[in-house]
Design an enzyme around this catalytic site. Structure first.
Site, PDB file in Angstrom:
ATOM      1  N   SER A  22      -0.946  -6.034  -7.514  1.00  0.00           N
ATOM      2  CA  SER A  22      -1.620  -4.875  -6.919  1.00  0.00           C
ATOM      3  C   SER A  22      -3.005  -5.262  -6.405  1.00  0.00           C
ATOM      4  O   SER A  22      -3.669  -4.469  -5.761  1.00  0.00           O
ATOM      5  CB  SER A  22      -1.760  -3.767  -7.967  1.00  0.00           C
ATOM      6  OG  SER A  22      -2.478  -4.259  -9.078  1.00  0.00           O
TER       7      SER A  22
ATOM      8  N   ASN B 260      -4.323   0.791  -2.474  1.00  0.00           N
ATOM      9  CA  ASN B 260      -5.382   0.645  -3.482  1.00  0.00           C
ATOM     10  C   ASN B 260      -6.761   0.505  -2.848  1.00  0.00           C
ATOM     11  O   ASN B 260      -7.768   0.886  -3.440  1.00  0.00           O
ATOM     12  CB  ASN B 260      -5.090  -0.547  -4.398  1.00  0.00           C
ATOM     13  CG  ASN B 260      -4.053  -0.190  -5.453  1.00  0.00           C
ATOM     14  OD1 ASN B 260      -3.851   0.974  -5.749  1.00  0.00           O
ATOM     15  ND2 ASN B 260      -3.382  -1.181  -6.007  1.00  0.00           N
TER      16      ASN B 260
ATOM     17  N   GLU C 221       4.780  -1.229  -0.704  1.00  0.00           N
ATOM     18  CA  GLU C 221       4.014  -1.942   0.329  1.00  0.00           C
ATOM     19  C   GLU C 221       4.609  -3.341   0.477  1.00  0.00           C
ATOM     20  O   GLU C 221       4.767  -4.054  -0.520  1.00  0.00           O
ATOM     21  CB  GLU C 221       2.546  -2.069  -0.079  1.00  0.00           C
ATOM     22  CG  GLU C 221       1.759  -0.795   0.041  1.00  0.00           C
ATOM     23  CD  GLU C 221       0.288  -0.962  -0.355  1.00  0.00           C
ATOM     24  OE1 GLU C 221      -0.574  -0.571   0.428  1.00  0.00           O
ATOM     25  OE2 GLU C 221       0.005  -1.487  -1.452  1.00  0.00           O
TER      26      GLU C 221
ATOM     27  N   HIS D 152       4.792  -4.609  -3.254  1.00  0.00           N
ATOM     28  CA  HIS D 152       3.992  -3.864  -4.234  1.00  0.00           C
ATOM     29  C   HIS D 152       4.599  -2.484  -4.480  1.00  0.00           C
ATOM     30  O   HIS D 152       4.637  -1.640  -3.585  1.00  0.00           O
ATOM     31  CB  HIS D 152       2.549  -3.747  -3.713  1.00  0.00           C
ATOM     32  CG  HIS D 152       1.658  -2.965  -4.621  1.00  0.00           C
ATOM     33  ND1 HIS D 152       0.640  -2.162  -4.153  1.00  0.00           N
ATOM     34  CD2 HIS D 152       1.636  -2.848  -5.975  1.00  0.00           C
ATOM     35  CE1 HIS D 152       0.036  -1.585  -5.186  1.00  0.00           C
ATOM     36  NE2 HIS D 152       0.620  -1.989  -6.286  1.00  0.00           N
TER      37      HIS D 152
END
Length: 713
Positions: A434, A505, A467, A455
């Site tokens: 991540s 993120n 992702e 991800h």
């Protein structure tokens, strides 16, 4: 002897048979699923005229010419042409008129359902006198219109409550959740569930019966009091409104209209109910909320048809390895075996790790068996796809290996080397990191072209986003194959460029940081969270941090500071919180208290003492939400400008599916367009002066404001 009547457009075929049953089959040319279109009105009317004229037809079986679905719903693209609410009301009234006509036909109509019968598809089936469906796992019936900011507009709000009872029907309409075959029979939506091989035969038997004299649904004494008496009904609708508002915070108009329209029909009769339904449908089509929810639907439909790299066909993944038996590894193994239906080999350094990963799948599947959504034999079949190993035995023929080990660069690089040594040359190495850029993970790889990021979001079985992160050496073939693999796992994959935090993120971090800054300014934690839930997020930022783990949530910050500088610096408060042993929900100690009668619902007041704060709300809910959200929007604009995401559409879907950005606002980019870029820049400048430079608007936004531009044309 059969006699076929072939219509001009070819969507409907009427086949008359000697036994007095005609088969009316729907097969929309050039489409994988049937959808109802307004222009079919004349065609269906002509068919019904023909049936009415032919006295030899005693019954009609309505079926689909598609092999795997009945009718997926109405074609919502036609709503874009509506200029006014009246235009949309006319469409609804047209559908109602045809379905009323089917219900009032002399011949007995039977819907033979295999696969999805959703929205207008179920409304069509409800207009028939009987419904028979297959026991296939793909068969489901439901009214999901609320998910598009709409309500069922072709009689569904009136027919379903009368068939199965107000409460169950209202629940289905307010949640949009479909019912599987067995549930549909239990609720009374369908009359019979049969194997696919005898569907038409059984439907024909029903078609030769007289129309049913249906009794009111069997209800308990309490339910009868609620549904059959005036005061009971008033109380039931009042409670439904309160519960709905508590959930939607007034952000979604459709649920309120659904309750109103059902109530009108139940109190004033079907005719009044249908009129109210068509009018409410018209109003909802014109709401900004429905517009945005329909755009999300179109975007995800479009994305399902795309390859990772245009023109590059994916390779099929026939065997999968998962490294690491933690929560993420267990979740990845689960979606691979149950959704993609591919064998998974789980490797962990400890036998308990493998056992835990297996238990992840067992627990979810066993719940489904207990609720009778699934047969035990089907559960065993899916669990049989999972195997475990403490070494690399059984890895030599893996097509893709997904790594879900600790966030440690050296460890991940070692995993790459191990896979290159123990697997075939073409094996894809996909990292579920991540925070660590994929370029770094691939830095020592002999075959960097096979290394990619994949991800997932936690919990993997529920979160729809993945992702796909390509570094500059990842091959196009690997990108396309990984995107296709994620789709098979039931995910909506978004391709993003490599870099710290990737996309989701990276835009989440400044939002969370701002929430932490507000805590340090003395704003109460529950005030901050309530402000953002009211704005439309499923949970507030502080609660989210407790849920994902304070240690995990803050781990990414140093990578972001290193890559992008000071604007990502987190408040030192996080260090104090972690030093106090607070990791959140997982160790029952965080910003919220996990003791007492309401674990996780109330703030742990000792956190204020730890941070030397005496909280008092100085900012309004609107100001709190604005400060956090502006930080996210600003970063999203930078990501698009830097090519981290390919387009605004991917950025919107990524934020909605990855972090629960309010769907009714359409995602960060559609929301920025709604606000107006000039207004957005003005607000960022206001906070840059009042709070600090971190709010300075991104260059791309300043340019767009000067040129009066939008993200979507």
């Amino acid at each position: 002897m059969t006699n076929e009547v072939q219509p001009t457009s070819g969507a409907f075929t009427l086949t008359k048979q000697d036994n007095g049953v005609a088969i009316l089959s729907m097969d929309v040319p050039g489409e994988s699923m049937n959808t109802l279109k307004a222009e079919f009105g004349d065609e269906i009317s002509a068919m019904l005229d023909d049936i009415e004229r032919d006295s030899s037809i005693k019954g009609v079986v309505l079926t689909s010419g598609k092999p795997s679905s009945f009718v997926a719903g109405a074609d919502i693209t036609m709503l874009a042409a509506c200029k006014t609410a009246e235009d949309a009301t006319t469409i609804a009234a047209g559908g109602q008129a045809i379905f009323d006509r089917i219900e009032n036909m002399k011949a007995t109509f039977v819907a033979a359902i295999h696969g999805p019968a959703l929205g207008g598809g179920l409304e069509l089936a409800l207009a028939c006198h009987y419904r028979v469906c297959t026991d296939s796992p793909s068969t489901q019936v439901g009214l999901p219109e609320v998910q598009l900011g709409l309500l069922p507009g072709s009689g569904g709000t009136q027919r379903l409550p009368r068939l199965i009872g107000i409460q169950q029907a209202m629940k289905m309409m307010l949640t949009g959740s479909p019912a599987r075959a067995k549930q549909a029979k239990k609720y009374g939506i369908v009359d019979e569930v049969v194997p696919h091989s005898v569907l038409l035969k059984v439907a024909e038997q029903f078609a030769l019966k007289r129309k049913p004299e249906r009794e009111a649904p069997q209800k308990s004494v309490m339910d009868k009091m609620l549904e059959k008496t005036g005061p009971g009904r008033n109380m039931m609708f009042k409670k439904a409104r309160e519960a709905t508002f508590a959930k939607t915070k007034g952000n979604y108009p459709a649920p309120g209209y659904i309750i109103d329209v059902i109530e009108t029909g139940m109190n004033e009769g079907v005719k009044a109910g249908l009129k109210a339904e068509a009018e409410a449908f018209g109003k909802l089509v014109m709401t900004p909320e429905s517009f945005q929810l329909r755009q999300i639907f179109f975007a995800t439909t479009e994305m399902k048809k795309e390859n990772g790299v245009e023109g590059v066909k994916p390779e099929k993944m026939k065997k999968v390895g998962v490294l690491g038996g933690g929560l993420m590894g267990g979740g990845i193994a689960y979606v691979t075996s149950t959704k993609a239906g591919v064998p998974v080999r789980i490797k962990d350094v400890r036998a308990e790790g493998i056992a835990n990963a297996m238990k992840y799948s067992y627990d979810i599947l066993n719940k489904k068996v207990k609720k009778r959504f699934m047969r035990n034999s089907e559960m065993q079949k899916q669990l049989a796809l999972l195997t475990g190993t403490l070494d690399y035995s059984g890895y030599q023929d893996a097509d893709i290996v997904v790594e879900a080990v600790f966030e440690d660069l050296d460890l991940k690089q070692k995993m790459v080397a191990d896979i290159e040594e123990n697997c075939k040359e073409s094996t894809i190495f996909a990292s579920n990191t991540s925070s660590i850029p994929i370029t770094q993970i691939a830095a020592k790889a002999a075959r960097p072209e096979n290394v990619i990021g994949l991800h997932y979001f936690s919990p993997v079985d529920k979160m729809p986003l993945a992702e796909v992160i390509a570094h500059d050496k990842t091959s196009d073939q690997v990108i396309s194959s990984t995107v296709e693999f994620a789709k098979k796992q039931g995910k909506t994959p978004v391709v993003v460029k490599d870099g710290a935090g990737f996309y989701v993120n990276r835009i989440l971090a400044p939002y969370m940081n701002e929430a932490a800054n507000l805590i340090l300014d003395g704003e109460p934690i529950d005030h901050i969270d309530k402000s953002l839930v009211k704005f439309g997020f499923p949970v507030g930022p502080v609660k989210l941090l407790d849920e994902v783990g304070i240690d995990v949530g803050t781990k990414i910050i140093p990578f972001l500071v290193e890559a992008f500088g000071e604007r990502f610096t987190a408040p030192s408060a996080f260090d104090k919180v972690l030093a106090d042993g607070r990791k959140g929900k997982k160790n029952q100690k965080g910003f919220y208290s996990y003791e007492g009668k309401k674990p996780g619902k109330e703030v742990d007041e000792s956190i204020y003492e730890l941070l030397s704060l005496s909280p008092s709300a100085k900012l309004s809910e609107k100001e709190v939400a604005e400060r956090c959200v502006l930080m996210m929007l600003n970063e999203a604009a930078r990501c698009l400008d830097e090519g981290v995401i390919r387009n605004a559409r991917d950025g919107d879907i990524g934020a909605i599916f990855g972090i629960g950005f309010p769907p009714f606002l359409g995602g960060p980019f559609r929301y920025m367009d709604t606000l107006g870029i000039k207004h957005l820049v003005a607000r960022l400048n206001h906070y840059a002066t009042a709070v600090g430079d971190k709010f300075a608007p991104a260059d791309v936004l300043v340019k767009m404001a000067e040129n009066d531009q939008k993200f979507y044309n």
